[in-house]
Motif scaffolding. Structure first.
Motif, mmCIF file in Angstrom:
data_model
loop_
_atom_site.group_PDB
_atom_site.id
_atom_site.type_symbol
_atom_site.label_atom_id
_atom_site.label_comp_id
_atom_site.label_asym_id
_atom_site.label_seq_id
_atom_site.Cartn_x
_atom_site.Cartn_y
_atom_site.Cartn_z
ATOM 1 N N ILE A 1 8.474 96.488 2.655
ATOM 2 C CA ILE A 1 9.439 95.761 3.488
ATOM 3 C C ILE A 1 9.129 94.260 3.456
ATOM 4 N N ILE A 2 7.849 93.935 3.618
ATOM 5 C CA ILE A 2 7.472 92.515 3.692
ATOM 6 C C ILE A 2 7.857 91.793 2.403
ATOM 7 N N SER A 3 7.632 92.437 1.259
ATOM 8 C CA SER A 3 7.975 91.765 0.004
ATOM 9 C C SER A 3 9.485 91.531 -0.086
ATOM 10 N N SER A 4 10.281 92.494 0.384
ATOM 11 C CA SER A 4 11.738 92.297 0.386
ATOM 12 C C SER A 4 12.125 91.143 1.294
ATOM 13 N N VAL A 5 11.481 91.062 2.453
ATOM 14 C CA VAL A 5 11.822 90.001 3.400
ATOM 15 C C VAL A 5 11.464 88.631 2.808
ATOM 16 N N ILE A 6 10.296 88.543 2.184
ATOM 17 C CA ILE A 6 9.891 87.267 1.575
ATOM 18 C C ILE A 6 10.915 86.846 0.519
ATOM 19 N N TYR A 7 11.288 87.802 -0.303
ATOM 20 C CA TYR A 7 12.209 87.531 -1.403
ATOM 21 C C TYR A 7 13.575 87.078 -0.891
ATOM 22 N N ILE A 8 14.139 87.874 0.013
ATOM 23 C CA ILE A 8 15.479 87.569 0.514
ATOM 24 C C ILE A 8 15.488 86.260 1.295
ATOM 25 N N THR A 9 14.449 86.043 2.081
ATOM 26 C CA THR A 9 14.379 84.800 2.846
ATOM 27 C C THR A 9 14.368 83.605 1.898
ATOM 28 N N THR A 10 13.556 83.702 0.868
ATOM 29 C CA THR A 10 13.472 82.583 -0.078
ATOM 30 C C THR A 10 14.817 82.307 -0.717
ATOM 31 N N ILE A 11 15.478 83.352 -1.222
ATOM 32 C CA ILE A 11 16.727 83.037 -1.927
ATOM 33 C C ILE A 11 17.847 82.666 -0.964
ATOM 34 N N SER A 12 17.857 83.250 0.227
ATOM 35 C CA SER A 12 18.898 82.851 1.192
ATOM 36 C C SER A 12 18.742 81.386 1.549
ATOM 37 N N LEU A 13 17.491 80.957 1.780
ATOM 38 C CA LEU A 13 17.278 79.559 2.144
ATOM 39 C C LEU A 13 17.625 78.645 0.971
ATOM 40 N N LEU A 14 17.246 79.062 -0.230
ATOM 41 C CA LEU A 14 17.594 78.272 -1.421
ATOM 42 C C LEU A 14 19.097 78.069 -1.520
ATOM 43 N N GLN A 15 19.816 79.170 -1.332
ATOM 44 C CA GLN A 15 21.275 79.089 -1.415
ATOM 45 C C GLN A 15 21.837 78.179 -0.336
ATOM 46 N N SER A 16 21.296 78.327 0.870
ATOM 47 C CA SER A 16 21.788 77.472 1.958
ATOM 48 C C SER A 16 21.507 76.001 1.674
ATOM 49 N N PHE A 17 20.323 75.715 1.133
ATOM 50 C CA PHE A 17 19.995 74.318 0.845
ATOM 51 C C PHE A 17 20.887 73.771 -0.269
ATOM 52 N N ALA A 18 21.280 74.637 -1.198
ATOM 53 C CA ALA A 18 22.208 74.193 -2.238
ATOM 54 C C ALA A 18 23.539 73.787 -1.612
ATOM 55 N N ILE A 19 23.987 74.536 -0.607
ATOM 56 C CA ILE A 19 25.230 74.188 0.090
ATOM 57 C C ILE A 19 25.061 72.862 0.845
ATOM 58 N N MET A 20 23.891 72.713 1.481
ATOM 59 C CA MET A 20 23.644 71.466 2.219
ATOM 60 C C MET A 20 23.691 70.266 1.271
ATOM 61 N N ALA A 21 23.051 70.430 0.118
ATOM 62 C CA ALA A 21 23.019 69.330 -0.850
ATOM 63 C C ALA A 21 24.427 68.998 -1.312
ATOM 64 N N THR A 22 25.216 70.025 -1.609
ATOM 65 C CA THR A 22 26.581 69.775 -2.075
ATOM 66 C C THR A 22 27.406 69.098 -1.005
ATOM 67 N N SER A 23 27.248 69.586 0.218
ATOM 68 C CA SER A 23 28.083 69.001 1.264
ATOM 69 C C SER A 23 27.655 67.557 1.526
ATOM 70 N N ALA A 24 26.362 67.245 1.301
ATOM 71 C CA ALA A 24 25.932 65.842 1.394
ATOM 72 C C ALA A 24 26.600 65.005 0.304
ATOM 73 N N LEU A 25 26.658 65.576 -0.895
ATOM 74 C CA LEU A 25 27.296 64.872 -2.015
ATOM 75 C C LEU A 25 28.787 64.635 -1.749
ATOM 76 N N LEU A 26 29.396 65.580 -1.052
ATOM 77 C CA LEU A 26 30.819 65.434 -0.739
ATOM 78 C C LEU A 26 31.045 64.462 0.417
ATOM 79 N N GLY A 27 29.950 63.915 0.948
ATOM 80 C CA GLY A 27 30.077 62.921 2.003
ATOM 81 C C GLY A 27 30.145 63.506 3.394
ATOM 82 N N TYR A 28 29.690 64.761 3.573
ATOM 83 C CA TYR A 28 29.750 65.386 4.889
ATOM 84 C C TYR A 28 28.442 65.215 5.660
#
Lengths: 284, 337
Positions: free
Chosen positions: A123-150
């Protein structure tokens, strides 16, 4: 050359229980990341989907009178917080899929026959994995929205975003892993993910504030976990971080930043205690 | 001394009774074969020994320890090669072995050395660094066997290890099993291949409908049938009356038993003989009644005969019979956790 000893001499094994647990967790997590690196399409799709939302939805409502949106200077800016949370939510909702496939293909049996120092490692390994990629994806959205001037949050705001997302991801990952052990197969799990995903987005404050909604939907939105994650993040973008501020004007009363985080925390702990006996039974 | 002891094991899946009071004793250091058609309960018994499944009732002991109470201890001591090879397609063969080594907490230096040894022993070096999704059944099986042996288990359990394999992989696996047996590893192997059990097993049990119905050393069991098997024809195509009179004649010869007329093979006669002398004297007995030997074949009893004797049908007939009754959905479900 092939030998079998009554038991493996101690020096051939990792030393203590903690080391053993770290060894198995890191090996299991590494496996998930190898899968991700060699099959990156899910990661990319997870980033692309909300990006498309961000571009299209923001464009769709770009001429809407922005006075209705409290504190936002454009709809895209309003939408950003919602999509950051939605991305993390979708990613976490998929957490159960690798486990489900391991069950179906019998790989889980390989893990269960092994003398794991704790089955929580799976379970712990799944949580580590999913947390990492979910946060990565969210940060990609944050970066894009910054680029779009938001905009981009302050350091304190960034921390608040990270904590909020972590709480939400832990809760939803737990739920999804629980489902992965209860449902009969991946078809059912995917069906549930499909059914849950979009309605939960629509019934939150991601796309529109509660004041836009009819009363019944307002009620749903103001008990929707996504809303409790979206509003603190929206605040992190607009204001200075002050958790005493009222963030949600819910039909049942006003909710401030502390309450949002507390509710997410209780949800995470609650789901953990709900799912734990189930996992214990399945993994016993 | 027995390494595995199963006493009165019962296990049902809904209305289907998979184990119906199974008893089994596997001597330490032996290669023990479980023979039975698909669906007889072999895999269920094996899953219970491997701690993957709890019986409804009964006692399971491995290496003097109660499997139901000391699961982790047992897991450390056994290697399991499952029936459906579960391999992560995305990983290379070597990565899978490394993962396996970490799950058994092997020290990294020892792990590397051991992996290299097994790659060489199972002749896997040419393809071990490819992704396992591209492997053939035989390659996967060898990889799976290597991962089962990585931590040098005292007990190796193989569920149908060579089903559907190419000849080369099969012989590599057989050779390795023979070598392990010499090293005193206890090996429990299930199979519905008669020749596999015959070739490899020191001792065996026939499992039918969730019970052991016969057990012992394969040779003793074959001998226990009462002698060699003889097929006799007094003419290329006899008729029923002739066959019957020959049957009456040889039935009374000392050392002959179980005489049956095989209608499907042109009324030939099948029977068992205690010794070769009986066969040498056969023609003189026959000539007294003006019969002669047209054809005579003589074979040592096979495990198939043992199976036939124990269950009243051949293994192949049992397979066919069960094939129609199998519920693959249920079987898949019970193998899932």
């Amino acid at each position: 050359m092939i030998t079998t000893n009554p038991s493996i001499p101690k020096e051939k094994q990792s030393r203590n229980d903690l080391n053993q647990m770290l060894q198995e967790i890191s090996a299991l997590t590494w496996r998930l990341f190898i899968q991700l690196i060699r099959r990156p399409s899910t990661l990319l799709a997870g980033i692309l989907q909300p990006l498309i939302w961000l571009l299209l939805f923001a464009a769709l409502f770009s001429n809407a009178p922005i006075d209705f949106l409290p504190g936002s200077s454009s709809y895209g800016e309003f939408l950003g917080a919602g999509l950051i949370v939605f991305t993390a939510f979708s990613g976490a909702l998929n957490a159960g899929l690798p486990v489900m496939f391991d069950r179906e293909f019998g790989f889980l049996n390989r893990l269960l026959v092994a003398p794991l120092s704790s089955r929580s490692s799976i379970i712990i390994s799944s949580v580590i994995y999913i947390t990492t990629i979910s946060l990565l994806q969210s940060f990609a959205i944050m970066a894009t929205s910054a680029l779009l001037g938001y905009g981009w949050p302050s350091l304190g705001g960034f921390l608040l975003i990270a904590i909020t997302l972590l709480l939400l991801v832990f809760a939803i990952t737990g739920l999804s892993l629980g489902l992965a052990f209860v449902l009969p197969g991946h078809i059912e799990l995917i069906a549930i993910i499909f059914i849950v995903n979009l309605p939960v987005l629509f019934a939150s404050t991601a796309l529109a504030p509660i004041s836009f909604m009819p009363e019944w939907l307002g009620w749903i939105a103001s008990i929707n976990p996504l809303t409790f994650a979206i509003e603190p993040i929206r605040m992190a973008y607009h204001n200075s971080v002050d958790l005493n501020l009222i963030l949600i004007n819910a039909p049942y009363g006003d909710v401030n930043g502390y309450s949002c985080l507390a509710i997410l925390f209780i949800l995470t702990i609650g789901l953990f205690f709900l799912i734990r006996p189930l996992l214990n039974r399945k993994l016993a | 001394m027995f390494f595995i002891q199963l006493r009165d094991l019962f296990k049902s899946y809904g209305p289907v009774r998979a184990l119906d009071g199974l008893n089994l004793k596997v001597p330490k250091g032996s290669l023990y074969g479980l023979l039975g058609p698909n669906g007889a309960g072999k895999s269920t018994a094996i899953r219970i020994i491997c701690t993957l499944l709890a019986p409804d009732s009964g006692h399971v002991e491995v290496g003097g320890r109660d499997v139901l109470l000391e699961e982790k201890e047992i897991r450390q001591r056994l290697g399991y090669v499952a029936q459906d090879v579960a391999i992560d397609k995305i990983l290379t063969g070597r990565e899978l072995l490394q993962l396996q080594g970490d799950l058994y907490h092997l020290d990294s230096k020892y792990k590397r050395k051991r992996i290299d040894e097994l790659i060489q022993r199972l002749d896997m070096h040419e393809w071990i660094d490819r992704r396992s999704g591209s492997f053939s059944g035989g390659m996967k099986r060898r990889l799976d066997l290597a991962s089962g042996l990585l931590h040098e288990p005292e007990l190796l359990i193989l569920d149908e290890p060579t089903v559907g394999l190419d000849i080369e992989s099969r012989s590599v696996i057989w050779e390795l099993l023979k070598e392990l047996r010499k090293k005193e590893t206890t090996i429990l192997l299930s199979s519905h291949y008669l020749e596999e059990v015959d070739e490899l097993a020191d001792e065996m049990a026939i499992i039918d409908k969730g019970k052991v119905i016969a057990s012992g050393k394969p040779n003793d069991m074959k001998k226990g049938l009462g002698g060699d098997r003889v097929t006799l024809r007094v003419r290329e195509f006899s008729d029923e009356a002739e066959a019957e009179s020959v049957r009456k004649l040889i039935r009374n010869i000392n050392g002959v038993s179980n005489v049956v007329v095989n209608q499907k093979q042109g009324y030939s006669l099948n029977f068992l003989v205690k010794s070769n002398d009986v066969i040498s004297n056969l023609s003189s007995h026959l000539s007294k009644e003006n019969f002669e030997v047209f054809a005579l074949s003589h074979s040592r009893p096979s495990l198939d005969d043992v199976y036939l004797q124990a269950t009243g049908k051949t293994l192949m007939d049992a397979e066919l019979e069960l094939a129609g009754k199998r519920d693959f959905k249920l079987e898949n479900k019970k193998s899932m956790r």
